[in-house]
Write an enzyme that holds these catalytic residues in place. Structure first.
Site, PDB file in Angstrom:
ATOM      1  N   ARG A   1      16.104 -12.862  19.715  1.00  0.00           N
ATOM      2  CA  ARG A   1      16.366 -12.107  18.479  1.00  0.00           C
ATOM      3  C   ARG A   1      16.968 -12.999  17.394  1.00  0.00           C
ATOM      4  O   ARG A   1      16.857 -12.722  16.210  1.00  0.00           O
ATOM      5  CB  ARG A   1      17.259 -10.894  18.775  1.00  0.00           C
ATOM      6  CG  ARG A   1      17.607 -10.054  17.566  1.00  0.00           C
ATOM      7  CD  ARG A   1      17.975  -8.610  17.920  1.00  0.00           C
ATOM      8  NE  ARG A   1      18.936  -8.513  18.993  1.00  0.00           N
ATOM      9  CZ  ARG A   1      20.257  -8.725  18.867  1.00  0.00           C
ATOM     10  NH1 ARG A   1      20.757  -9.029  17.691  1.00  0.00           N
ATOM     11  NH2 ARG A   1      21.062  -8.613  19.906  1.00  0.00           N
TER      12      ARG A   1
ATOM     13  N   TYR B   1       4.228  -1.666  -4.162  1.00  0.00           N
ATOM     14  CA  TYR B   1       3.621  -1.213  -2.903  1.00  0.00           C
ATOM     15  C   TYR B   1       4.292   0.105  -2.482  1.00  0.00           C
ATOM     16  O   TYR B   1       5.523   0.219  -2.531  1.00  0.00           O
ATOM     17  CB  TYR B   1       3.844  -2.304  -1.855  1.00  0.00           C
ATOM     18  CG  TYR B   1       3.383  -1.945  -0.468  1.00  0.00           C
ATOM     19  CD1 TYR B   1       2.030  -1.883  -0.163  1.00  0.00           C
ATOM     20  CD2 TYR B   1       4.306  -1.670   0.526  1.00  0.00           C
ATOM     21  CE1 TYR B   1       1.613  -1.555   1.108  1.00  0.00           C
ATOM     22  CE2 TYR B   1       3.898  -1.340   1.809  1.00  0.00           C
ATOM     23  CZ  TYR B   1       2.548  -1.280   2.094  1.00  0.00           C
ATOM     24  OH  TYR B   1       2.138  -0.958   3.359  1.00  0.00           O
TER      25      TYR B   1
ATOM     26  N   ASP C   1       7.828 -10.155  -4.414  1.00  0.00           N
ATOM     27  CA  ASP C   1       6.864  -9.931  -3.336  1.00  0.00           C
ATOM     28  C   ASP C   1       5.573 -10.650  -3.748  1.00  0.00           C
ATOM     29  O   ASP C   1       4.908 -10.263  -4.708  1.00  0.00           O
ATOM     30  CB  ASP C   1       6.650  -8.423  -3.164  1.00  0.00           C
ATOM     31  CG  ASP C   1       5.725  -8.085  -2.002  1.00  0.00           C
ATOM     32  OD1 ASP C   1       4.871  -8.920  -1.651  1.00  0.00           O
ATOM     33  OD2 ASP C   1       5.838  -6.962  -1.468  1.00  0.00           O
TER      34      ASP C   1
ATOM     35  N   LYS D   1      -1.171  -9.579   5.727  1.00  0.00           N
ATOM     36  CA  LYS D   1      -2.308  -9.614   4.812  1.00  0.00           C
ATOM     37  C   LYS D   1      -2.933 -11.015   4.820  1.00  0.00           C
ATOM     38  O   LYS D   1      -3.410 -11.453   5.837  1.00  0.00           O
ATOM     39  CB  LYS D   1      -1.846  -9.163   3.429  1.00  0.00           C
ATOM     40  CG  LYS D   1      -0.925  -7.921   3.453  1.00  0.00           C
ATOM     41  CD  LYS D   1      -1.607  -6.643   3.918  1.00  0.00           C
ATOM     42  CE  LYS D   1      -0.627  -5.504   4.205  1.00  0.00           C
ATOM     43  NZ  LYS D   1       0.292  -5.168   3.124  1.00  0.00           N
TER      44      LYS D   1
HETATM   45  C1  PLP Z   1       1.478  -4.511   3.042  1.00  0.00           C
HETATM   46  C2  PLP Z   1       2.467  -4.835   2.006  1.00  0.00           C
HETATM   47  C3  PLP Z   1       3.839  -4.741   2.273  1.00  0.00           C
HETATM   48  C4  PLP Z   1       4.377  -4.265   3.598  1.00  0.00           C
HETATM   49  O1  PLP Z   1       4.034  -5.141   4.621  1.00  0.00           O
HETATM   50  P1  PLP Z   1       3.900  -4.679   6.162  1.00  0.00           P
HETATM   51  O2  PLP Z   1       3.551  -5.934   6.846  1.00  0.00           O
HETATM   52  O3  PLP Z   1       2.874  -3.611   6.229  1.00  0.00           O
HETATM   53  O4  PLP Z   1       5.253  -4.151   6.532  1.00  0.00           O
HETATM   54  C5  PLP Z   1       4.727  -5.102   1.270  1.00  0.00           C
HETATM   55  N1  PLP Z   1       4.294  -5.492   0.061  1.00  0.00           N
HETATM   56  C6  PLP Z   1       2.983  -5.587  -0.226  1.00  0.00           C
HETATM   57  C7  PLP Z   1       2.565  -6.048  -1.587  1.00  0.00           C
HETATM   58  C8  PLP Z   1       2.031  -5.255   0.727  1.00  0.00           C
HETATM   59  O5  PLP Z   1       0.731  -5.332   0.427  1.00  0.00           O
END
Ligand code: PLP
Length: 416
Positions: free
Chosen positions: A66, A119, A197, A222
């Site tokens: 962890r 998001y 982000d 992604k």
């Molecule tokens: C998918 C996504 C998230 C969240 O990510 P997870 O891996 O699904 O928790 C956050 N920000 C953006 C822009 C995303 O496309």
């Protein structure tokens, strides 16, 4: 030669392994070229002195999964190199990276100013979870310094100090581009962190730390992994900002598993190839769809008519591979369009090597009120393409025949 002087493609192809003398592995016996997956939950120690030395970081090593493990460390070093960051921490989802970053830097009685149209999961986190824990959020209408200054001024007195700004370098699904240099200057002048982000842009399309951002977060689910088999996330930045995130992630149990870290590193080895092809395809699709019957609007920051085109040329080093567009026939046309697609897959994610289509109003932005959906750009006719690596002609042919089907219903011939 250090990793810093190498091109990003070279760093990616080698999965971040250092070159020559800087390589940290022992020369003998020969080491595996592909990194082993270290599943151990705990490490064993010779004596108290060794446990102290590792705990106090006087000696390299791991203690308990962890708190960190070799596969996470490899991924963290790789993403830090890509973002031009000194440190990174891997988490078990993009949301985990965002929540660890915010929980490390913002506390009850303080406020986050966030861009409207983040998001959907991030908006839900702010509105439902952090609000319950006493952290307020104030929304700025646009990812610009003017809108953020306005939002800061409108924080009620009981909102407490503004500790963080939260934006997406390319927003979802509006594909608005954040004015990172302007926002970084405003954040600095107010003593707030700028958290970006960077999921849609990837480090190949944007390096937010270069513009003075404080922390970059990613959903590794992604583009970074790119193969639809990992849920993961990262936060990257200078140690003063990332060390607290690492402690928070360890305390809250938000770390990434070894297998997910290994798969993400494996996926990253081809990010530059995938993303170059995806961006070329996306630019061609955006052009192809513009002005077509049945399509009322195309959103792609690489189109000169996109409101953020000029900003995009300054902040981005590529326009990304996401294309949103609006069908004139609203939800019924979207339904016909999606059902008619033969090649392109309907799946609520993005960044895979194959092209996917998604309908934000019923997936990522499902939990938002109707007017908030429209404000976020997720109106009833909006579909979002995550453009993949296929042959362009095949994608264009599939889109054309599905648009025909969507139009058929518009002219009263009814759905098929
Ligand atoms: C998918 C996504 C998230 C969240 O990510 P997870 O891996 O699904 O928790 C956050 N920000 C953006 C822009 C995303 O496309």
């Amino acid at each position: 030669m250090t990793t810093k002087t190498l091109g990003l493609g070279t760093i990616l192809a080698r999965a971040g392994r250092r070159v020559g003398a800087a390589e940290s592995l022992p020369a003998e016996p020969p080491q595996p070229l592909a990194e082993p997956i270290a599943l151990a939950s705990v490490y064993r120690f010779a004596d108290l002195e060794q446990v102290d030395a590792v705990w106090e970081k006087r000696q390299p090593g791991y203690i308990y999964r962890r708190f960190g493990h070799p596969n996470a460390a490899t991924l963290e070093a790789l993403v830090a190199a890509l973002e031009g960051a000194e440190a990174a921490v891997a988490c078990n989802s993009g949301m985990a990276a965002i929540v660890a970053t915010l929980a490390a830097h913002v506390k009850a009685g303080e406020t986050i100013v966030a861009q409207r149209g983040l998001y959907g999961g991030t908006e839900t986190l702010l509105r439902e979870q952090l609000a319950r824990l006493g952290v307020a959020t104030c929304m700025a209408d646009e990812p610009t310094p003017e809108a953020f200054a306005w939002a800061c001024a409108s924080v009620p007195p009981d909102g407490g100090p503004v500790r963080a700004f939260l934006v997406e370098s390319i927003a979802n699904p509006s594909l608005k581009v954040a004015d990172l240099p302007g926002l970084a200057a405003l954040a600095r002048s107010r003593g707030a962190l700028l958290i970006v982000d960077n999921t849609f842009a990837t480090p190949l399309g944007c390096r937010p730390l270069q513009f003075g951002s404080s922390v970059v977060v990613h959903s590794a689910t992604k583009y970074l992994n790119g193969h639809s088999d990992v849920v993961g996330g990262l936060a990257a930045g200078p140690p003063e900002h990332i060390d607290p995130v690492r402690r928070t992630a360890a305390a809250m149990g938000l770390g990434m598993s070894p297998l997910d870290a290994w798969l993400t590193v494996r996926g990253l080895k081809t990010l530059h190839l995938r993303f170059a092809r995806q961006q070329t395809n996306a630019a061609a699709i955006a052009k192809h769809l513009s002005g077509r019957a049945g399509v009322s609007k195309v959103l792609y920051p690489g189109l000169p008519e996109h409101p953020d085109y000029a900003l995009a040329t300054r902040v981005l080093s590529g326009f990304g591979a996401m294309v949103s567009f609006e069908l004139t026939g609203g939800a019924p046309a979207v339904d016909r369009f999606i059902r008619a697609l033969r090649l392109i897959t309907f799946a609520p994610s993005l960044g895979e090597s194959e092209t996917t289509v998604m309908y934000p109003a019923r997936t990522s932005h499902r939990d938002l009120a109707e007017q908030d959906k429209v404000a976020a750009g997720a109106g009833p006719g909006l579909v979002r393409l995550s453009v993949g690596t296929e042959d362009l002609d095949d994608l264009l042919a599939d889109l054309d025949q599905a648009l025909e089907a969507a139009l058929d219903g518009d002219s009263g011939r009814g759905p098929r």
